[in-house]
Motif scaffolding. Structure first.
Motif, PDB file in Angstrom:
ATOM      1  N   ILE B  50       0.886  -1.168   0.000  1.00 17.43           N
ATOM      2  CA  ILE B  50       0.000   0.000   0.000  1.00 17.43           C
ATOM      3  C   ILE B  50       0.920   1.213   0.000  1.00 17.43           C
ATOM      4  O   ILE B  50       1.884   1.257   0.761  1.00 17.43           O
ATOM      5  CB  ILE B  50      -0.913  -0.004   1.236  1.00 17.43           C
ATOM      6  CG1 ILE B  50      -2.016  -1.066   1.054  1.00 17.43           C
ATOM      7  CG2 ILE B  50      -1.527   1.379   1.478  1.00 17.43           C
ATOM      8  CD1 ILE B  50      -2.953  -1.210   2.220  1.00 17.43           C
ATOM      9  N   THR B  52       1.418   5.167   0.737  1.00 11.08           N
ATOM     10  CA  THR B  52       0.812   6.316   1.412  1.00 11.08           C
ATOM     11  C   THR B  52       1.657   7.545   1.111  1.00 11.08           C
ATOM     12  O   THR B  52       2.875   7.472   1.027  1.00 11.08           O
ATOM     13  CB  THR B  52       0.737   6.115   2.939  1.00 11.08           C
ATOM     14  OG1 THR B  52       2.053   5.933   3.456  1.00 11.08           O
ATOM     15  CG2 THR B  52      -0.107   4.911   3.298  1.00 11.08           C
ATOM     16  N   SER B  53       0.992   8.664   0.925  1.00 11.78           N
ATOM     17  CA  SER B  53       1.708   9.907   0.647  1.00 11.78           C
ATOM     18  C   SER B  53       0.763  11.072   0.925  1.00 11.78           C
ATOM     19  O   SER B  53      -0.211  10.912   1.674  1.00 11.78           O
ATOM     20  CB  SER B  53       2.174   9.920  -0.811  1.00 11.78           C
ATOM     21  OG  SER B  53       2.964  11.069  -1.054  1.00 11.78           O
ATOM     22  N   SER B  54       1.045  12.220   0.333  1.00 10.53           N
ATOM     23  CA  SER B  54       0.157  13.364   0.526  1.00 10.53           C
ATOM     24  C   SER B  54       0.077  14.159  -0.775  1.00 10.53           C
ATOM     25  O   SER B  54       0.984  14.111  -1.594  1.00 10.53           O
ATOM     26  CB  SER B  54       0.648  14.245   1.678  1.00 10.53           C
ATOM     27  OG  SER B  54       1.932  14.744   1.402  1.00 10.53           O
ATOM     28  N   SER B  66      -3.460  13.857   3.336  1.00 11.19           N
ATOM     29  CA  SER B  66      -2.821  12.545   3.284  1.00 11.19           C
ATOM     30  C   SER B  66      -3.655  11.604   2.411  1.00 11.19           C
ATOM     31  O   SER B  66      -4.885  11.690   2.388  1.00 11.19           O
ATOM     32  CB  SER B  66      -2.665  11.976   4.689  1.00 11.19           C
ATOM     33  OG  SER B  66      -3.900  11.968   5.366  1.00 11.19           O
ATOM     34  N   LYS B  68      -3.779   7.439   0.303  1.00 14.04           N
ATOM     35  CA  LYS B  68      -3.225   6.087   0.189  1.00 14.04           C
ATOM     36  C   LYS B  68      -3.846   5.404  -1.022  1.00 14.04           C
ATOM     37  O   LYS B  68      -4.897   5.834  -1.524  1.00 14.04           O
ATOM     38  CB  LYS B  68      -3.514   5.276   1.449  1.00 14.04           C
ATOM     39  CG  LYS B  68      -4.999   4.936   1.643  1.00 14.04           C
ATOM     40  CD  LYS B  68      -5.200   3.949   2.791  1.00 14.04           C
ATOM     41  CE  LYS B  68      -6.665   3.600   2.971  1.00 14.04           C
ATOM     42  NZ  LYS B  68      -6.905   2.750   4.151  1.00 14.04           N
TER      43      LYS B  68
END
Lengths: 502, 120
Positions: B50, B52-54, B66, B68
């Motif tokens: 997975i 995740t970042s922004s 944020s 994902k």
């Protein structure tokens, strides 16, 4: 002075879970005080996934985990104040806070729950030589700058410390296009979770150098590089192993410290290992009616355990408030109602009124007495001394702290002793009166151990042992003590939790 | 024949796994339990993550929301997904769970918001 049944200091994961649990236990008058402009605490910037596997049986990101609890707080209509910083807590549960709308306010609480969390160990605590150029951040600060405020903190980074935040930031910076050159860890093992080492470092080919540390920081205005060296078993740099890394950013992930200035201000003694308050099995500190939970009590590895612990603190605070109220009611009934038929509505109202008065009269008297005392230095020293004794009790039996001590606030407490590789326990005391059917004791070990038992002793009697293939300081461990087993040994003076080889 | 070294992530043991691929057959050694074998096979045959970042928010109370990937994506696609995430912009308000990028980088997986951001 305004009064609330339960005042919770901190609106992060611990404060939220405590509030929800207290409400479910029947307390309607709760107030959460949060210094940030949103609820959720540090979870708001922990945008990676892996939260909630224990609590919700699914993998959530930090903000999603927080949102689940915030939704419950909103659903239950639990009041909270944002942008509000608590500046003082007294032992008799007066809480002083400041915000822009109300100014400086002091309120009285039936019970206080400490849920202030922790903060990062700063560069100043490391004694690393060199200038103080721009570009050195604690990992959590960099995380906030990137994930909330939207800055790329640097383009070439070195990370000191392999705690989970450092590992997470190594991946995060890489994904955002920065080059993370190395993670240096002074210990011979990583303080982070295995999963993070694999998915944050190995996945991106970032080297982890164990038994290495930063010995020099270069650059005057802006960081230009760091020197890393290997350390010996005493953590002293080994001459000749120095290696220079050019970088514009150094992230420090070198430990978390519970934020207990307010607890200290209230005269609550802190544990020298956890840096959090000493608590009994109800998570009550030495100060009656003041509870602690989450990272202010001891630094946790997983937020799921914070929520569990905080819920327990919330339930216990609720019980305390209810017990006080019924005590006051009983007192009022005893001296007020001499004739029969005391159950008429009118009289009940009268009793209610009286109860209110009794509470305030009592508490005001107690408050006055304590305010004068405010826990003198000698008292604090005495408490410290007793604690020292407890810690060494397993080594020197004659020094063992007697059970059923008259130690204020922890009357009838059986001390829990951490020994032989167990660094600490939370709680530190167990009070058999009113003990729940089972009490979860959490702790961490001092080193990486393979094939050891975790053993529980009541005095010298072995009660349980559990084999563990591996134990590591980065992972919290727990044992469960049951009321039933303790009832079989009513004379128990101390409970020891230790690791054993065999 | 190809050999790969992995660290198992299922528990703190962190077993050092060795996967040997010989034609169609896979053998895993170094594991202490069956979970290690399953993990090693998945990691070798079809590793997924997975991400995740922004994403930058226009006119929001905070600068970034944020995000994902809704489910895991092939590990080899991580940087393609990141490229789209870094180029993306959303306008406030953003609701948690809202789709920020549909079918990101041809993975068939949406990128969704993991928090709500109000209008400033």
């Amino acid at each position: 002075m305004q009064y609330h049944d339960i005042v919770i200091v901190g609106g992060g994961p611990a404060g939220l879970a405590a509030a929800v649990a207290a409400r479910k236990a029947g307390i309607s008058d709760i107030l959460i005080l949060e210094r940030d402009n949103v609820l959720g605490g540090i979870l708001n910037q922990c945008i990676h996934n892996g939260f909630g596997l224990h609590t919700f049986k699914e993998e959530l990101t930090g903000p999603e985990y927080a949102a689940r609890y915030i939704a419950q707080v909103e659903e239950e209509n639990i009041p909270y104040r944002l942008n509000t910083i608590v500046v003082d807590i007294t032992r008799n549960r007066e809480v002083t806070y400041i915000n822009r709308e109300e100014g400086l306010v002091t309120i009285r609480a039936g019970a206080v729950i400490l849920a202030m969390g922790c903060r990062e160990r700063p560069r100043g605590a490391l004694n690393t030589p060199g200038y103080r150029p721009a570009g050195i951040y604690s990992a959590g600060t960099a995380q906030r700058l990137m994930n909330i405020e939207g800055y790329l903190v640097g383009k070439e980074a070195v990370i000191l410390g392999s705690g989970d935040i450092g590992l997470i930031m190594a991946r995060r910076m890489t994904l955002e296009g920065a080059k993370v050159k190395v993670v240096a860890e002074i210990m011979p093992y990583s303080g982070g979770l295995k999963r993070n080492i694999v998915q944050c470092l190995d996945d991106y080919g970032i080297p982890l150098k164990l038994s290495h540390t930063v010995v020099d920081i270069h650059g005057k205005e802006r960081l230009t590089g760091v020197t890393i060296a290997e350390v010996d078993e005493n953590k002293n740099p080994i001459p000749g192993t120095e290696e220079y890394y050019s970088c514009d950013t150094l992230l420090l992930s070198v430990g978390l410290i519970p934020e207990n200035e307010l607890s200290k201000g209230a005269g609550i003694s802190l544990n020298r290992v956890t840096s959090g308050p000493n608590v009994n099995d109800r998570l009550e500190t030495e100060a009656e009616g003041i509870y602690a939970c989450g990272n202010v009590l001891h630094v946790h590895d997983l937020v799921d355990f914070v929520s569990q612990e905080a819920a327990l603190a919330g339930e216990n605070a609720a019980e305390f408030v209810k017990r006080k109220a019924s005590q006051a009611e009983a007192d009022a009934a005893a001296d007020g109602e001499k004739q029969k038929n005391a159950e008429t509505a009118g009289e009940r109202a009268a009793a209610d009124r009286k109860r209110k008065k009794t509470v305030t009269a009592e508490e005001r008297a107690a408050a006055d007495g304590k305010r004068k005392k405010t826990v003198t230095a000698e008292e604090r020293a005495a408490a410290d001394g007793e604690w020292k004794k407890m810690v060494t009790a397993s080594e020197a039996e004659e020094d063992a702290q007697p059970a059923h001590t008259d130690r204020r606030g922890h009357a009838n407490g059986i001390p829990l002793i951490a020994a032989d590789g167990v660094r600490y326990t939370v709680p530190q005391f167990l009070e058999t009166d009113g003990m729940r059917d089972s009490v979860t004791v959490r702790f961490r070990v001092a080193d990486v151990y393979r094939d050891r038992y975790i053993s529980v002793y009541y005095d010298d009697q072995l009660i349980s042992r559990k084999k563990k293939k591996v134990l590591a300081p980065g992972e919290m461990e727990q044992v469960v003590l049951t009321k039933k087993s303790l009832a079989e040994y009513p004379q128990t003076e101390r409970i020891t939790i230790r690791t054993e080889v065999e | 024949m190809e050999v790969r070294e992995l660290t198992c992530i299922n528990c703190p043991m962190g077993c050092a796994l060795t996967v040997t691929m010989d034609g169609g057959s896979l053998t895993v050694t170094g594991n202490t339990c069956p979970r290690g074998e399953d993990y090693a096979k998945k990691e070798v045959l079809s590793p997924t993550r997975i991400v995740t970042s922004s994403v930058r928010v226009n006119g929001g109370t905070i600068a970034r929301v944020s995000v994902k990937t809704r489910t895991d994506i092939p590990k080899g696609k991580i940087f393609d997904v990141m490229k789209e995430i870094r180029a993306a912009r959303v306008d406030a308000p953003v609701q948690m769970g809202a789709v920020v990028i549909a079918d990101c980088a041809g993975t068939g997986v949406d990128v969704i918001a993991t928090k709500s951001v109000g209008r400033a």
